[in-house]
Scaffold this active site. Structure first.
Site, PDB file in Angstrom:
ATOM      1  CB  SER A 117      -0.896   0.021   1.239  1.00  0.00           C
ATOM      2  OG  SER A 117      -1.601   1.250   1.342  1.00  0.00           O
ATOM      3  N   PRO A 128      -2.416  11.742   7.780  1.00  0.00           N
ATOM      4  CG  PRO A 128      -3.951  13.349   7.092  1.00  0.00           C
ATOM      5  CD  PRO A 128      -2.491  13.098   7.205  1.00  0.00           C
ATOM      6  CE  LYS A 144      -1.722  -3.451   3.839  1.00  0.00           C
ATOM      7  NZ  LYS A 144      -1.620  -4.709   3.055  1.00  0.00           N
TER       8      LYS A 144
END
Length: 240
Positions: A117, A128, A144
């Site tokens: 990602s 954020p 991740k």
């Protein structure tokens, strides 16, 4: 016989990877899921599925289940991601390491492509969106990133694909952009369809330009009438 393997083949991005492999490659495809009976009908309509697709049991959190899953594998796409609140450590982090180790031990794998990602790199820790995702599932983005690092350290040829926000729009409708080995991606955290992500992952399995690179990918403007997804992939990989 060599085979391409998809972990997390039951998820929406994993399913797109299986479909793309069936459509654009000639090798058999092994779809690894925890419960094959749940997906018995998922790919029946895909051309080549009857003769080239194998649904098998495997769990990235269980190293013992991976030896058979990666047997004779030429390419591996890791599209699994944990679902439960506490699942990221086991799947997105340690699960990547387990698959990388199994692939290394198997001795036949030429490349592992990891679907990760955007914003995983710690330099984005105050973004954020990253903060939100880290709280939706406990430390998701941190895990991740640690999974990415495990794959890099494994010694196997890899490509890490970091898509922006995932959509279910059809593939091949827009231009594709990739930032290579980017750390802070805040300015380019756009969206991209799962189908386009799958197309990039499948191309990355064998394209020499993708070896040992991290690609932050996102969509651009609408394709012109004469442009195609295959042509866009060729253009994209010529730039990395």
């Amino acid at each position: 016989m060599p085979v391409n393997v998809v972990f997390g083949a039951g998820g929406p991005t994993g399913q797109e990877c299986v479909k793309r492999l069936l459509k654009s490659t000639q090798l058999p495809v092994r779809a690894v899921v925890r419960d094959p009976s749940k997906y018995a009908d998922t790919f029946k309509q895909e051309a080549g599925a009857e003769s080239r697709l194998e649904l098998v049991t495997g769990d990235v959190t269980d190293p013992a289940s991976l030896t058979a899953a990666v047997s004779d594998a030429q390419g591996i796409i890791f599209a699994a991601s944990g679902k439960g609140y506490w699942s990221a450590e086991g799947v997105d982090n340690k699960g990547v390491g387990n698959v990388a180790s199994a692939a290394k031990s198997g001795g036949t794998v030429q490349r592992v492509v990891l679907v990760s990602s955007m914003l995983t790199h710690p330099s984005n820790r105050l973004n954020p969106i990253r903060i939100l995702l880290n709280n939706i599932r406990w430390s998701l983005m941190d895990h991740k990133y640690q999974g990415e690092e495990k794959l890099k350290a494994s010694g196997i040829s890899y490509t890490i694909v970091r898509p922006g926000g995932l959509t279910n729009k059809p593939a091949g409708q827009v231009t594709l952009n990739a930032d290579v080995n980017m750390t802070k991606e805040g300015g380019h955290a756009g969206s991209i369809s799962r189908g386009d992500v799958a197309a990039v992952c499948v191309e990355a399995l064998t394209n020499p330009a993708a070896a040992n690179k991290t690609l932050s990918i996102y969509s651009g403007k609408a394709l012109e009438a004469e442009q195609t997804l295959d042509g866009e992939l060729k253009r994209l990989f010529s730039t990395i």
